[in-house]
Write a protein that holds these residues in place. Structure first.
Motif, mmCIF file in Angstrom:
data_model
loop_
_atom_site.group_PDB
_atom_site.id
_atom_site.type_symbol
_atom_site.label_atom_id
_atom_site.label_comp_id
_atom_site.label_asym_id
_atom_site.label_seq_id
_atom_site.Cartn_x
_atom_site.Cartn_y
_atom_site.Cartn_z
ATOM 1 N N ALA A 102 20.285 42.139 22.349
ATOM 2 C CA ALA A 102 20.145 42.393 20.911
ATOM 3 C C ALA A 102 18.929 41.636 20.395
ATOM 4 C CB ALA A 102 21.400 41.950 20.164
ATOM 5 N N ARG A 103 18.285 42.253 19.421
ATOM 6 C CA ARG A 103 17.170 41.583 18.745
ATOM 7 C C ARG A 103 17.455 41.580 17.250
ATOM 8 N NH1 ARG A 103 13.791 45.705 16.768
ATOM 9 N NH2 ARG A 103 13.982 47.668 17.887
ATOM 10 N N ILE A 104 17.072 40.516 16.610
ATOM 11 C CA ILE A 104 17.283 40.375 15.170
ATOM 12 C C ILE A 104 16.237 41.211 14.446
ATOM 13 C CG2 ILE A 104 17.296 38.732 13.259
ATOM 14 C CD1 ILE A 104 18.169 36.625 15.410
ATOM 15 N N VAL A 105 16.685 42.020 13.500
ATOM 16 C CA VAL A 105 15.779 42.869 12.732
ATOM 17 C C VAL A 105 15.117 42.072 11.618
ATOM 18 C CG1 VAL A 105 15.631 44.906 11.233
ATOM 19 C CG2 VAL A 105 17.075 44.954 13.282
ATOM 20 N N TYR A 106 15.902 41.232 10.954
ATOM 21 C CA TYR A 106 15.381 40.427 9.851
ATOM 22 C C TYR A 106 15.914 39.005 9.997
ATOM 23 C CZ TYR A 106 14.619 38.644 5.141
ATOM 24 O OH TYR A 106 14.245 37.871 4.068
ATOM 25 N N ALA A 107 15.026 38.081 10.356
ATOM 26 C CA ALA A 107 15.434 36.699 10.613
ATOM 27 C C ALA A 107 15.921 35.979 9.362
ATOM 28 C CB ALA A 107 14.296 35.918 11.256
ATOM 29 N N GLY A 108 15.605 36.506 8.183
ATOM 30 C CA GLY A 108 16.029 35.865 6.942
ATOM 31 C C GLY A 108 17.536 35.776 6.798
ATOM 32 N N THR A 109 18.251 36.756 7.348
ATOM 33 C CA THR A 109 19.717 36.744 7.251
ATOM 34 C C THR A 109 20.402 36.753 8.615
ATOM 35 O OG1 THR A 109 19.945 39.153 7.237
ATOM 36 C CG2 THR A 109 19.645 38.058 5.096
ATOM 37 N N SER A 110 19.733 37.262 9.639
ATOM 38 C CA SER A 110 20.306 37.463 10.981
ATOM 39 C C SER A 110 21.533 38.371 10.951
ATOM 40 C CB SER A 110 20.656 36.132 11.652
ATOM 41 O OG SER A 110 19.501 35.354 11.846
ATOM 42 N N LEU B 213 20.960 43.548 13.385
ATOM 43 C CA LEU B 213 20.442 43.476 14.738
ATOM 44 C C LEU B 213 20.306 44.883 15.299
ATOM 45 C CD1 LEU B 213 22.702 40.959 14.372
ATOM 46 C CD2 LEU B 213 21.663 40.354 16.527
ATOM 47 N N LYS B 214 19.523 45.005 16.331
ATOM 48 C CA LYS B 214 19.402 46.220 17.131
ATOM 49 C C LYS B 214 19.859 45.845 18.533
ATOM 50 C CE LYS B 214 17.152 49.301 14.482
ATOM 51 N NZ LYS B 214 17.564 50.681 14.295
ATOM 52 N N VAL B 215 20.705 46.687 19.119
ATOM 53 C CA VAL B 215 21.272 46.409 20.436
ATOM 54 C C VAL B 215 20.874 47.527 21.399
ATOM 55 C CG1 VAL B 215 23.405 46.016 21.725
ATOM 56 C CG2 VAL B 215 23.213 45.213 19.378
ATOM 57 N N ARG B 216 20.531 47.133 22.620
ATOM 58 C CA ARG B 216 20.146 48.096 23.652
ATOM 59 C C ARG B 216 20.938 47.829 24.922
ATOM 60 N NH1 ARG B 216 17.051 46.804 27.746
ATOM 61 N NH2 ARG B 216 15.877 45.155 26.738
ATOM 62 N N PHE B 217 21.507 48.898 25.487
ATOM 63 C CA PHE B 217 22.178 48.816 26.778
ATOM 64 C C PHE B 217 21.414 49.582 27.853
ATOM 65 C CE2 PHE B 217 25.499 47.709 23.817
ATOM 66 C CZ PHE B 217 26.073 46.617 24.443
ATOM 67 N N ALA B 218 20.358 50.289 27.461
ATOM 68 C CA ALA B 218 19.506 51.024 28.396
ATOM 69 C C ALA B 218 18.637 50.025 29.159
ATOM 70 C CB ALA B 218 18.639 52.021 27.632
ATOM 71 N N VAL C 90 16.968 54.161 21.961
ATOM 72 C CA VAL C 90 17.845 53.383 22.841
ATOM 73 C C VAL C 90 18.386 52.135 22.140
ATOM 74 C CG1 VAL C 90 16.703 54.219 24.936
ATOM 75 C CG2 VAL C 90 16.054 51.983 23.979
ATOM 76 N N TRP C 91 17.899 51.867 20.938
ATOM 77 C CA TRP C 91 18.345 50.710 20.168
ATOM 78 C C TRP C 91 19.349 51.168 19.116
ATOM 79 C CZ3 TRP C 91 17.045 45.824 21.481
ATOM 80 C CH2 TRP C 91 15.945 45.655 22.338
ATOM 81 N N GLY C 92 20.550 50.606 19.141
ATOM 82 C CA GLY C 92 21.571 50.946 18.156
ATOM 83 C C GLY C 92 21.673 49.881 17.080
ATOM 84 N N ASP C 93 22.055 50.320 15.894
ATOM 85 C CA ASP C 93 22.221 49.385 14.774
ATOM 86 C C ASP C 93 23.502 48.577 14.933
ATOM 87 O OD1 ASP C 93 19.937 50.016 13.063
ATOM 88 O OD2 ASP C 93 20.890 51.990 12.894
ATOM 89 N N TYR C 94 23.412 47.292 14.675
ATOM 90 C CA TYR C 94 24.536 46.350 14.706
ATOM 91 C C TYR C 94 24.391 45.526 13.441
ATOM 92 C CZ TYR C 94 27.617 42.656 16.590
ATOM 93 O OH TYR C 94 28.630 41.747 16.807
ATOM 94 N N TRP C 95 25.066 45.978 12.377
ATOM 95 C CA TRP C 95 24.968 45.299 11.090
ATOM 96 C C TRP C 95 26.273 44.575 10.810
ATOM 97 C CZ3 TRP C 95 22.219 48.515 6.768
ATOM 98 C CH2 TRP C 95 20.934 48.882 7.210
ATOM 99 N N ILE C 96 26.175 43.301 10.509
ATOM 100 C CA ILE C 96 27.360 42.507 10.184
ATOM 101 C C ILE C 96 27.615 42.669 8.685
ATOM 102 C CG2 ILE C 96 28.416 40.222 10.234
ATOM 103 C CD1 ILE C 96 26.372 39.631 12.581
#
Length: 167
Positions: free
Chosen positions: A86-94, A97-102, A112-118
């Motif tokens: 996973a990579r953080i899309v916006y470090a201001g809030t963390s 994220l975008k997650v990749r399993f490929a 290949v990057w899926g949205d992972y929003w808390i």
């Protein structure tokens, strides 16, 4: 209690356009990493074989990204595992994220990057609600195998506040 002994699924997302999904204000990744157990989710294709014991383990990497390991039990009792990053899309809030399993060599492809929003998070990080901006995906996660009814209601409330149809 709602727990991971069996998978509870939520209803499919609504198709109305109630406005954008909002994430929580901030996520402390040091507190968020570790093991999470799935309490409930919207049905999805990539977890169709999972019948129980669904868990995700997150580990911070030195490059600022997060290793992701998802596990679940299938109907025949096997444990399956998917490893991603996973990579953080916006470090201001963390919180986005975008997650990749490929495989890594496909990481330049946006799909290949899926949205992972808390979108919901307990103050004590005992539960989290993770969704997508399309409202097609939703998970309620916990640190323990079960949530008491009050905590589960709070998680559902966080989902409803973002117009996810959890009926």
């Amino acid at each position: 209690d709602i727990g991971v002994t069996g998978v509870q699924t939520c209803a499919l997302p609504i198709s109305q356009h109630p406005g954008p999904v909002r994430t929580v204000d901030a996520v402390d990744l040091d507190r968020y990493v570790g093991e999470w157990l799935e309490v409930s989710r919207f049905p999805n294709n990539f977890q169709r074989a999972c019948v129980g014991d669904v868990r995700a383990t997150y580990s911070k990497r030195s490059d600022g990204r997060v290793d992701v390991v998802n596990r679940c039990r299938t109907a025949d009792g096997r444990i399956t595992k998917a490893q991603g990053i996973a990579r953080i899309v916006y470090a201001g809030t963390s919180a986005k994220l975008k997650v990749r399993f490929a495989p890594a060599f496909l990481s330049f492809l946006p799909f290949v990057w899926g949205d992972y929003w808390i979108v919901g998070l307990a103050d004590d990080y005992s539960w989290a609600v993770v969704g997508s901006p399309s409202r097609a995906y939703l998970w309620i996660l916990a640190r323990t195998p079960a949530l008491d009814t009050g905590r589960y209601a709070a998680a559902l409330s966080a989902a409803r506040a973002n117009h996810f149809d959890v009926s």
